[in-house]
Write a protein that holds these residues in place. Sequence first.
Motif, PDB file in Angstrom:
ATOM      1  N   ALA A 137       0.845  -1.191   0.000  1.00 43.69           N
ATOM      2  CA  ALA A 137       0.000   0.000   0.000  1.00 43.69           C
ATOM      3  C   ALA A 137       0.882   1.244   0.000  1.00 43.69           C
ATOM      4  O   ALA A 137       2.009   1.200   0.498  1.00 43.69           O
ATOM      5  N   PRO A 138       0.408   2.334  -0.519  1.00 41.01           N
ATOM      6  CA  PRO A 138       1.210   3.558  -0.552  1.00 41.01           C
ATOM      7  C   PRO A 138       1.664   3.968   0.848  1.00 41.01           C
ATOM      8  O   PRO A 138       0.901   3.905   1.806  1.00 41.01           O
ATOM      9  N   GLY A 139       2.926   4.345   0.940  1.00 44.20           N
ATOM     10  CA  GLY A 139       3.472   4.859   2.193  1.00 44.20           C
ATOM     11  C   GLY A 139       4.018   3.815   3.141  1.00 44.20           C
ATOM     12  O   GLY A 139       4.632   4.169   4.151  1.00 44.20           O
ATOM     13  N   ARG A 140       3.831   2.542   2.836  1.00 47.07           N
ATOM     14  CA  ARG A 140       4.375   1.509   3.727  1.00 47.07           C
ATOM     15  C   ARG A 140       5.869   1.365   3.493  1.00 47.07           C
ATOM     16  O   ARG A 140       6.329   1.300   2.356  1.00 47.07           O
ATOM     17  N   ARG A 141       6.621   1.331   4.591  1.00 43.32           N
ATOM     18  CA  ARG A 141       8.074   1.208   4.478  1.00 43.32           C
ATOM     19  C   ARG A 141       8.474  -0.224   4.123  1.00 43.32           C
ATOM     20  O   ARG A 141       7.770  -1.174   4.452  1.00 43.32           O
ATOM     21  N   THR A 153      15.923  -9.225   0.446  1.00 40.12           N
ATOM     22  CA  THR A 153      14.502  -9.546   0.449  1.00 40.12           C
ATOM     23  C   THR A 153      13.831  -8.630   1.461  1.00 40.12           C
ATOM     24  O   THR A 153      14.262  -8.545   2.609  1.00 40.12           O
ATOM     25  N   VAL A 154      12.802  -7.931   1.012  1.00 41.42           N
ATOM     26  CA  VAL A 154      12.094  -6.972   1.858  1.00 41.42           C
ATOM     27  C   VAL A 154      10.601  -7.266   1.834  1.00 41.42           C
ATOM     28  O   VAL A 154      10.106  -7.989   0.959  1.00 41.42           O
ATOM     29  N   PHE A 155       9.911  -6.671   2.799  1.00 38.35           N
ATOM     30  CA  PHE A 155       8.473  -6.848   2.950  1.00 38.35           C
ATOM     31  C   PHE A 155       7.856  -5.503   3.290  1.00 38.35           C
ATOM     32  O   PHE A 155       8.523  -4.625   3.835  1.00 38.35           O
ATOM     33  N   PRO A 156       6.550  -5.337   3.046  1.00 34.12           N
ATOM     34  CA  PRO A 156       5.896  -4.118   3.527  1.00 34.12           C
ATOM     35  C   PRO A 156       5.821  -4.174   5.049  1.00 34.12           C
ATOM     36  O   PRO A 156       5.548  -5.241   5.619  1.00 34.12           O
ATOM     37  N   GLU A 157       6.092  -3.065   5.696  1.00 32.07           N
ATOM     38  CA  GLU A 157       6.064  -3.019   7.154  1.00 32.07           C
ATOM     39  C   GLU A 157       4.716  -3.545   7.650  1.00 32.07           C
ATOM     40  O   GLU A 157       3.664  -3.148   7.183  1.00 32.07           O
ATOM     41  N   GLY A 158       4.775  -4.480   8.582  1.00 34.38           N
ATOM     42  CA  GLY A 158       3.568  -5.105   9.113  1.00 34.38           C
ATOM     43  C   GLY A 158       3.251  -6.450   8.482  1.00 34.38           C
ATOM     44  O   GLY A 158       2.430  -7.198   8.999  1.00 34.38           O
ATOM     45  N   ASP A 159       3.887  -6.762   7.369  1.00 39.67           N
ATOM     46  CA  ASP A 159       3.677  -8.046   6.687  1.00 39.67           C
ATOM     47  C   ASP A 159       4.978  -8.829   6.552  1.00 39.67           C
ATOM     48  O   ASP A 159       5.170  -9.561   5.577  1.00 39.67           O
ATOM     49  N   GLU A 160       5.862  -8.693   7.522  1.00 43.76           N
ATOM     50  CA  GLU A 160       7.135  -9.405   7.481  1.00 43.76           C
ATOM     51  C   GLU A 160       6.875 -10.909   7.387  1.00 43.76           C
ATOM     52  O   GLU A 160       6.044 -11.448   8.115  1.00 43.76           O
ATOM     53  N   GLY A 161       7.554 -11.557   6.470  1.00 42.69           N
ATOM     54  CA  GLY A 161       7.421 -12.995   6.292  1.00 42.69           C
ATOM     55  C   GLY A 161       6.297 -13.427   5.369  1.00 42.69           C
ATOM     56  O   GLY A 161       6.168 -14.610   5.078  1.00 42.69           O
ATOM     57  N   ILE A 177       8.687   2.436  -5.825  1.00 42.08           N
ATOM     58  CA  ILE A 177       9.226   2.849  -4.527  1.00 42.08           C
ATOM     59  C   ILE A 177       9.798   4.253  -4.588  1.00 42.08           C
ATOM     60  O   ILE A 177      10.086   4.781  -5.666  1.00 42.08           O
ATOM     61  N   ALA A 178       9.958   4.833  -3.406  1.00 40.94           N
ATOM     62  CA  ALA A 178      10.624   6.127  -3.256  1.00 40.94           C
ATOM     63  C   ALA A 178      11.602   6.000  -2.108  1.00 40.94           C
ATOM     64  O   ALA A 178      11.407   5.198  -1.188  1.00 40.94           O
ATOM     65  N   MET A 179      12.670   6.787  -2.164  1.00 43.93           N
ATOM     66  CA  MET A 179      13.648   6.825  -1.086  1.00 43.93           C
ATOM     67  C   MET A 179      13.403   8.077  -0.264  1.00 43.93           C
ATOM     68  O   MET A 179      13.345   9.184  -0.810  1.00 43.93           O
ATOM     69  N   ALA A 180      13.258   7.900   1.037  1.00 44.72           N
ATOM     70  CA  ALA A 180      13.051   9.023   1.948  1.00 44.72           C
ATOM     71  C   ALA A 180      14.392   9.689   2.264  1.00 44.72           C
ATOM     72  O   ALA A 180      15.458   9.133   1.988  1.00 44.72           O
ATOM     73  N   ALA A 181      14.338  10.853   2.858  1.00 45.09           N
ATOM     74  CA  ALA A 181      15.545  11.602   3.204  1.00 45.09           C
ATOM     75  C   ALA A 181      16.464  10.821   4.138  1.00 45.09           C
ATOM     76  O   ALA A 181      17.685  10.987   4.100  1.00 45.09           O
ATOM     77  N   ASP A 182      15.887   9.938   4.974  1.00 44.25           N
ATOM     78  CA  ASP A 182      16.716   9.152   5.896  1.00 44.25           C
ATOM     79  C   ASP A 182      17.281   7.892   5.255  1.00 44.25           C
ATOM     80  O   ASP A 182      17.914   7.072   5.921  1.00 44.25           O
ATOM     81  N   GLY A 183      17.054   7.699   3.949  1.00 43.81           N
ATOM     82  CA  GLY A 183      17.610   6.553   3.236  1.00 43.81           C
ATOM     83  C   GLY A 183      16.744   5.318   3.249  1.00 43.81           C
ATOM     84  O   GLY A 183      17.107   4.305   2.654  1.00 43.81           O
ATOM     85  N   THR A 184      15.584   5.373   3.917  1.00 47.14           N
ATOM     86  CA  THR A 184      14.671   4.230   3.894  1.00 47.14           C
ATOM     87  C   THR A 184      13.800   4.312   2.649  1.00 47.14           C
ATOM     88  O   THR A 184      13.765   5.332   1.952  1.00 47.14           O
ATOM     89  N   PHE A 185      13.071   3.233   2.390  1.00 48.63           N
ATOM     90  CA  PHE A 185      12.236   3.153   1.194  1.00 48.63           C
ATOM     91  C   PHE A 185      10.778   2.986   1.585  1.00 48.63           C
ATOM     92  O   PHE A 185      10.454   2.317   2.564  1.00 48.63           O
ATOM     93  N   THR A 186       9.918   3.589   0.786  1.00 44.61           N
ATOM     94  CA  THR A 186       8.481   3.404   0.959  1.00 44.61           C
ATOM     95  C   THR A 186       7.878   3.015  -0.378  1.00 44.61           C
ATOM     96  O   THR A 186       8.383   3.386  -1.439  1.00 44.61           O
ATOM     97  N   ALA A 187       6.791   2.266  -0.307  1.00 39.60           N
ATOM     98  CA  ALA A 187       6.051   1.901  -1.507  1.00 39.60           C
ATOM     99  C   ALA A 187       5.201   3.093  -1.941  1.00 39.60           C
ATOM    100  O   ALA A 187       4.610   3.774  -1.118  1.00 39.60           O
ATOM    101  N   LEU A 188       5.167   3.327  -3.234  1.00 41.33           N
ATOM    102  CA  LEU A 188       4.309   4.383  -3.786  1.00 41.33           C
ATOM    103  C   LEU A 188       2.925   3.835  -4.110  1.00 41.33           C
ATOM    104  O   LEU A 188       2.021   4.591  -4.436  1.00 41.33           O
ATOM    105  N   GLY A 189       2.780   2.535  -4.039  1.00 43.93           N
ATOM    106  CA  GLY A 189       1.529   1.855  -4.326  1.00 43.93           C
ATOM    107  C   GLY A 189       1.769   0.367  -4.295  1.00 43.93           C
ATOM    108  O   GLY A 189       2.832  -0.086  -3.867  1.00 43.93           O
TER     109      GLY A 189
END
Length: 146
Positions: A1-5, A26-34, A119-131
């Motif tokens: 979903a948009p905005g999830r790290r 390998t990454v996951f949307p925050e809250g759906d690890e695994g 995806i987008a990269m935030a100022a702190d170097g983390t990534f978020t989904a754009l959708g």
Amino acid sequence: APGRRLVGLDGVPVRGQDLEIGSLATVFPEGDEGSAQAQTLLIRVPPDALQLSPDRQASAPAGYIAYSKLCTHAGCPVGLYRADEHMLICPCHQSTFDVLRGAVPVFGPAARALPQLPIAMAADGTFTALGDFPEPVGPAFWNLTE
């Protein structure tokens, strides 16, 4: 979903500095690890090497690109990466995907590309989904209705 790290299996956000050029995680949307269906490959390539359409290029900041980890042939996890060739390989039936050209299949039985997660990269170097993924993940037969 948009905005999830994007986070690792441990729930810790992945930062761009964690990946060297030629590496992946390998990454996951925050809250759906695994989650098997949400598993995604975050790959870092030289930014000028990507050969994507302008809309897809905008979703791959600074050479970081994210693709579904589920093979579009049979749903096996695509986890083998030949960094020198920029190819992802499915260990089940050897479908091979070209990372630089949108993960299009170049060998094996897979008939369609791995979906790219915008995806987008935030100022702190983390990534978020754009959708969400713009195409269904996994093999086409998973999305058939009776």
